[in-house]
Write a protein that holds these residues in place. Structure first.
Motif, PDB file in Angstrom:
ATOM      1  N   GLU A  26       0.847  -1.191   0.000  1.00 52.40           N
ATOM      2  CA  GLU A  26       0.000   0.000   0.000  1.00 52.40           C
ATOM      3  C   GLU A  26       0.887   1.247   0.000  1.00 52.40           C
ATOM      4  OE1 GLU A  26      -2.511  -0.237   3.369  1.00 52.40           O
ATOM      5  OE2 GLU A  26      -3.737  -1.870   2.565  1.00 52.40           O
ATOM      6  N   MET A  27       0.366   2.319  -0.582  1.00 50.84           N
ATOM      7  CA  MET A  27       1.153   3.541  -0.677  1.00 50.84           C
ATOM      8  C   MET A  27       0.282   4.750  -0.351  1.00 50.84           C
ATOM      9  SD  MET A  27       3.264   4.999  -3.982  1.00 50.84           S
ATOM     10  CE  MET A  27       4.324   3.569  -4.025  1.00 50.84           C
ATOM     11  N   THR A  28       0.830   5.662   0.441  1.00 53.31           N
ATOM     12  CA  THR A  28       0.170   6.923   0.748  1.00 53.31           C
ATOM     13  C   THR A  28       1.007   8.059   0.192  1.00 53.31           C
ATOM     14  OG1 THR A  28      -0.717   6.013   2.813  1.00 53.31           O
ATOM     15  CG2 THR A  28      -0.710   8.403   2.596  1.00 53.31           C
ATOM     16  N   VAL A  29       0.383   8.965  -0.555  1.00 49.01           N
ATOM     17  CA  VAL A  29       1.067  10.109  -1.162  1.00 49.01           C
ATOM     18  C   VAL A  29       0.319  11.369  -0.766  1.00 49.01           C
ATOM     19  CG1 VAL A  29       1.867  11.153  -3.315  1.00 49.01           C
ATOM     20  CG2 VAL A  29       1.715   8.664  -3.128  1.00 49.01           C
ATOM     21  N   ASP A  30       1.030  12.352  -0.216  1.00 51.22           N
ATOM     22  CA  ASP A  30       0.345  13.581   0.202  1.00 51.22           C
ATOM     23  C   ASP A  30       1.373  14.689   0.438  1.00 51.22           C
ATOM     24  OD1 ASP A  30      -1.721  15.283   0.873  1.00 51.22           O
ATOM     25  OD2 ASP A  30      -2.674  13.841   2.225  1.00 51.22           O
ATOM     26  N   ARG A  31       0.877  15.819   0.921  1.00 54.77           N
ATOM     27  CA  ARG A  31       1.733  16.984   1.176  1.00 54.77           C
ATOM     28  C   ARG A  31       1.403  17.589   2.524  1.00 54.77           C
ATOM     29  NH1 ARG A  31       2.301  21.728  -3.257  1.00 54.77           N
ATOM     30  NH2 ARG A  31       3.737  20.181  -4.116  1.00 54.77           N
ATOM     31  N   LEU A  32       2.427  18.096   3.206  1.00 55.58           N
ATOM     32  CA  LEU A  32       2.264  18.798   4.469  1.00 55.58           C
ATOM     33  C   LEU A  32       2.798  20.211   4.333  1.00 55.58           C
ATOM     34  CD1 LEU A  32       3.540  16.029   6.945  1.00 55.58           C
ATOM     35  CD2 LEU A  32       1.151  16.648   6.502  1.00 55.58           C
ATOM     36  N   TYR A  33       2.269  21.131   5.135  1.00 55.61           N
ATOM     37  CA  TYR A  33       2.740  22.513   5.153  1.00 55.61           C
ATOM     38  C   TYR A  33       3.174  22.884   6.562  1.00 55.61           C
ATOM     39  CZ  TYR A  33       0.448  22.800   0.612  1.00 55.61           C
ATOM     40  OH  TYR A  33       0.079  22.579  -0.696  1.00 55.61           O
ATOM     41  N   GLY A  34       4.232  23.673   6.674  1.00 54.81           N
ATOM     42  CA  GLY A  34       4.725  24.058   7.986  1.00 54.81           C
ATOM     43  C   GLY A  34       5.589  25.294   7.916  1.00 54.81           C
ATOM     44  N   GLN A  35       6.289  25.556   9.030  1.00 56.12           N
ATOM     45  CA  GLN A  35       7.083  26.778   9.138  1.00 56.12           C
ATOM     46  C   GLN A  35       8.574  26.521   9.158  1.00 56.12           C
ATOM     47  OE1 GLN A  35       5.550  28.970  12.485  1.00 56.12           O
ATOM     48  NE2 GLN A  35       3.512  29.189  11.580  1.00 56.12           N
ATOM     49  N   SER A  36       8.978  25.243   9.053  1.00 56.73           N
ATOM     50  CA  SER A  36      10.399  24.903   8.986  1.00 56.73           C
ATOM     51  C   SER A  36      10.534  23.436   8.595  1.00 56.73           C
ATOM     52  CB  SER A  36      11.100  25.149  10.329  1.00 56.73           C
ATOM     53  OG  SER A  36      10.611  24.243  11.307  1.00 56.73           O
ATOM     54  N   ALA A  37      11.749  23.040   8.235  1.00 60.47           N
ATOM     55  CA  ALA A  37      11.995  21.641   7.882  1.00 60.47           C
ATOM     56  C   ALA A  37      11.791  20.735   9.094  1.00 60.47           C
ATOM     57  CB  ALA A  37      13.410  21.485   7.332  1.00 60.47           C
ATOM     58  N   THR A  38      12.233  21.189  10.264  1.00 59.47           N
ATOM     59  CA  THR A  38      12.073  20.368  11.472  1.00 59.47           C
ATOM     60  C   THR A  38      10.603  20.232  11.858  1.00 59.47           C
ATOM     61  OG1 THR A  38      12.480  22.341  12.834  1.00 59.47           O
ATOM     62  CG2 THR A  38      14.364  20.905  12.388  1.00 59.47           C
ATOM     63  N   ASP A  39       9.853  21.307  11.693  1.00 59.24           N
ATOM     64  CA  ASP A  39       8.416  21.256  11.975  1.00 59.24           C
ATOM     65  C   ASP A  39       7.726  20.237  11.073  1.00 59.24           C
ATOM     66  OD1 ASP A  39       5.727  21.900  12.626  1.00 59.24           O
ATOM     67  OD2 ASP A  39       5.664  23.362  11.010  1.00 59.24           O
ATOM     68  N   LEU A  40       8.087  20.200   9.798  1.00 56.35           N
ATOM     69  CA  LEU A  40       7.472  19.290   8.844  1.00 56.35           C
ATOM     70  C   LEU A  40       7.837  17.829   9.130  1.00 56.35           C
ATOM     71  CD1 LEU A  40       7.925  21.418   5.622  1.00 56.35           C
ATOM     72  CD2 LEU A  40       5.746  20.684   6.606  1.00 56.35           C
ATOM     73  N   LEU A  41       9.088  17.573   9.475  1.00 53.91           N
ATOM     74  CA  LEU A  41       9.488  16.207   9.805  1.00 53.91           C
ATOM     75  C   LEU A  41       8.775  15.723  11.068  1.00 53.91           C
ATOM     76  CD1 LEU A  41      13.320  16.018   9.032  1.00 53.91           C
ATOM     77  CD2 LEU A  41      11.466  14.767   7.915  1.00 53.91           C
ATOM     78  N   SER A  42       8.609  16.612  12.026  1.00 57.68           N
ATOM     79  CA  SER A  42       7.874  16.264  13.239  1.00 57.68           C
ATOM     80  C   SER A  42       6.427  15.901  12.899  1.00 57.68           C
ATOM     81  CB  SER A  42       7.906  17.430  14.226  1.00 57.68           C
ATOM     82  OG  SER A  42       7.139  17.149  15.372  1.00 57.68           O
ATOM     83  N   GLN A  43       5.810  16.695  12.037  1.00 55.14           N
ATOM     84  CA  GLN A  43       4.444  16.400  11.589  1.00 55.14           C
ATOM     85  C   GLN A  43       4.363  15.041  10.902  1.00 55.14           C
ATOM     86  OE1 GLN A  43       2.035  19.306   9.434  1.00 55.14           O
ATOM     87  NE2 GLN A  43       3.510  20.908   9.976  1.00 55.14           N
ATOM     88  N   LEU A  44       5.328  14.782  10.014  1.00 53.81           N
ATOM     89  CA  LEU A  44       5.312  13.544   9.230  1.00 53.81           C
ATOM     90  C   LEU A  44       5.442  12.307  10.120  1.00 53.81           C
ATOM     91  CD1 LEU A  44       5.318  12.040   6.536  1.00 53.81           C
ATOM     92  CD2 LEU A  44       7.800  12.434   6.405  1.00 53.81           C
ATOM     93  N   ILE A  45       6.371  12.337  11.064  1.00 56.71           N
ATOM     94  CA  ILE A  45       6.585  11.174  11.931  1.00 56.71           C
ATOM     95  C   ILE A  45       5.371  10.927  12.820  1.00 56.71           C
ATOM     96  CG2 ILE A  45       7.953  10.313  13.873  1.00 56.71           C
ATOM     97  CD1 ILE A  45      10.383  11.637  12.506  1.00 56.71           C
ATOM     98  N   ASN A  46       4.755  11.990  13.317  1.00 54.86           N
ATOM     99  CA  ASN A  46       3.558  11.812  14.146  1.00 54.86           C
ATOM    100  C   ASN A  46       2.376  11.329  13.316  1.00 54.86           C
ATOM    101  OD1 ASN A  46       3.793  12.723  17.156  1.00 54.86           O
ATOM    102  ND2 ASN A  46       5.071  14.165  16.023  1.00 54.86           N
ATOM    103  N   LEU A  47       2.277  11.799  12.073  1.00 58.73           N
ATOM    104  CA  LEU A  47       1.229  11.309  11.180  1.00 58.73           C
ATOM    105  C   LEU A  47       1.412   9.813  10.909  1.00 58.73           C
ATOM    106  CD1 LEU A  47      -0.117  13.014   8.004  1.00 58.73           C
ATOM    107  CD2 LEU A  47       0.842  10.732   7.779  1.00 58.73           C
ATOM    108  N   TYR A  48       2.656   9.417  10.636  1.00 57.27           N
ATOM    109  CA  TYR A  48       2.983   8.004  10.396  1.00 57.27           C
ATOM    110  C   TYR A  48       2.669   7.155  11.632  1.00 57.27           C
ATOM    111  CZ  TYR A  48       6.246   4.000  10.132  1.00 57.27           C
ATOM    112  OH  TYR A  48       6.831   2.757  10.171  1.00 57.27           O
ATOM    113  N   ALA A  49       3.044   7.655  12.820  1.00 60.58           N
ATOM    114  CA  ALA A  49       2.779   6.928  14.065  1.00 60.58           C
ATOM    115  C   ALA A  49       1.281   6.789  14.318  1.00 60.58           C
ATOM    116  CB  ALA A  49       3.449   7.637  15.241  1.00 60.58           C
ATOM    117  N   ASP A  50       0.518   7.852  14.045  1.00 59.63           N
ATOM    118  CA  ASP A  50      -0.930   7.801  14.247  1.00 59.63           C
ATOM    119  C   ASP A  50      -1.580   6.746  13.363  1.00 59.63           C
ATOM    120  OD1 ASP A  50      -0.815   9.810  16.125  1.00 59.63           O
ATOM    121  OD2 ASP A  50      -1.358  11.422  14.736  1.00 59.63           O
TER     122      ASP A  50
END
Length: 453
Positions: free
Chosen positions: A328-352
């Motif tokens: 299975e594959m998930t493709v999407d986009r996130l928006y944020g205020q920095s590279a670290t903010d975006l990586l934090s969002q991505l890992i928490n999204l993956y964990a959820d």
């Protein structure tokens, strides 16, 4: 006559000796079985301790920043550390809002096993180890989700663009982004690594491959790391639609060697309508992959429709991502205020998403059933104990009993508080157990093969 009596006496004595030998052998066998049972009990106790000290260590340990070693700061850090552990074990970031869990956090010392202070550069860390079983028992009693400590691993391929330069994140580069990945994955009880970035990786995957999300290349190279999931992230400053397309054209002009399949992958990521399922992703790629003069207009239309609706105020960076387990594959986009903010969002999204799939909620814990696990290649006591300890650690299982043993084939009776499919879904993350046959409703069993390491 005397010789006959003597001979008969010898025979009788021999029989008596034989009977005596048989009794002795039976007694010895009984003693051996008793000793074996005691050894099994001791090994089970020891194995359980080792299991919680190794497998459960990551999810029953909370690590937080602390201002000082003062008692008041330590009290607050202890509560924060236990909150982190409840999030790890449940998979729910809002778990502390539950009244039962909130009371437990206020009395964190009742769950505390040990604690220590760690100096990490200029930062002082408070690390606390909590009683894993007590945490699990409280979550079960409150009818809250419990996520087993056996979890999928992932490798994350990250490329960041600044101005006209693209750089790949590896274990030997971008310490700030690596720290973010490590901190966030640890806070969720997950194993996520970045590629080493050695000659092997460099020869197989370029920074442009990561940036343009050439997922086939990344999946092939990821086999070297043996992870269950592959995550690909492209980070860049957020630009308006026309600026973004111009920047892409400029990058393409600088790198004429980029292959057509990479360009197609990039187009699929930019398309705001790409669905999360693999088949829909492929269909979207096929739709975009038309005549060259049509592609640009399709991208402009797609971005024009999506960008005004989904881009939050204050956005300065964007992240395009792909998450796949090979099926299975998930493709999407996130928006944020920095590279670290975006990586934090991505890992928490993956964990959820993992927690939604694998965390167990038993609505009626009295509704249980028994299934049989038939495991081949079980040859010694260590194998028995490892299997029993592993199965017993899952939130959806109750008692685990060795019911039958013949040659190297062992049968275990397992009390289930969820579906057998949920059990096999988690078992696949342990390389020591291979599923030979999934749940058979007729025999009420699952066939596995033990591969000792």
């Amino acid at each position: 006559m005397q010789s006959c009596i003597k001979k008969c006496g010898e025979i009788k004595g021999a029989n008596k000796k034989e009977i005596s030998d048989n009794i002795s052998m039976d007694k010895l066998l009984g003693i051996f079985v008793t000793i074996k049972h005691w050894l099994l009990a001791l090994l089970m106790l020891f194995s359980t301790f080792v299991s919680f000290a190794s497998d459960g260590q990551k999810i029953n340990v909370g690590s937080v920043l602390i201002d000082s070693q003062a008692r008041s700061d330590q009290q607050q850090a202890g509560k924060s550390a236990l909150t982190q552990v409840f999030v790890k074990v449940s998979g729910d970031t809002s778990i502390a809002e539950n009244e039962v869990i909130s009371r437990a956090i206020q009395n964190y010392e009742q769950y505390l096993v040990s604690s220590r202070f760690i100096q990490n550069g200029n930062n002082l860390m408070f690390e606390a180890v909590f009683n894993h079983q007590k945490v699990v028992n409280l979550l079960k009693a409150a009818r809250l989700p419990v996520w087993a400590s056996l979890r999928p691993s992932a490798i994350i391929w990250v490329a960041e663009k600044s101005l006209n330069n693209i750089e790949q994140v590896t274990q030997n580069s971008s310490p700030l982004l690596n720290d973010t990945i490590n901190i966030e994955s640890n806070a969720r009880g997950l194993s996520i690594i970045t590629p080493i970035g050695d000659l092997d990786d460099a020869m197989a995957v370029s920074a442009y491959d990561v940036w343009y999300q050439s997922i086939n290349k990344l999946q092939t190279q990821s086999m070297r790391y043996g992870t269950d999931y592959v995550i690909n992230a492209s980070i860049s400053p957020y630009l308006e639609i026309e600026e973004e397309l111009n920047a892409i054209d400029e990058l393409l002009g600088q790198n004429n060697l980029i292959s057509e399949d990479v360009l197609t992958a990039d187009s699929s990521v930019l398309d705001g309508e790409v669905d999360s399922e693999l088949d829909d992703t492929i269909e979207s790629n096929e739709t975009l992959h038309g005549e060259p003069e049509d592609d640009a207009s399709i991208l402009v239309d797609a971005l024009s429709e999506q960008a005004p609706e989904i881009v939050p105020d204050g956005t300065s960076h964007k992240l395009d991502y792909i998450i796949t387990d090979g099926t299975e594959m998930t493709v999407d986009r996130l928006y944020g205020q920095s590279a670290t903010d975006l990586l934090s969002q991505l890992i928490n999204l993956y964990a959820d998403r993992l927690a939604t799939r694998y965390a167990n909620v038993t609505l009626n814990q009295d509704n249980v059933s028994d299934i049989e696990l038939i495991v081949s290649n079980v040859t010694n006591i260590s194998d028995y104990m490892s299997i029993i300890t592993l199965i017993d650690s899952f939130p959806m299982t109750g008692s685990v009993i060795l019911s039958k043993q013949k040659n190297d084939l062992a049968s275990f009776s397992v009390e289930m508080k969820d579906t057998p499919e949920k059990l096999t879904d988690i078992l696949k993350f342990d390389e020591r157990l291979q599923v030979v046959q999934y749940f058979n409703t007729e025999s009420n069993s699952i066939n596995l093969r033990w591969v000792a390491k």
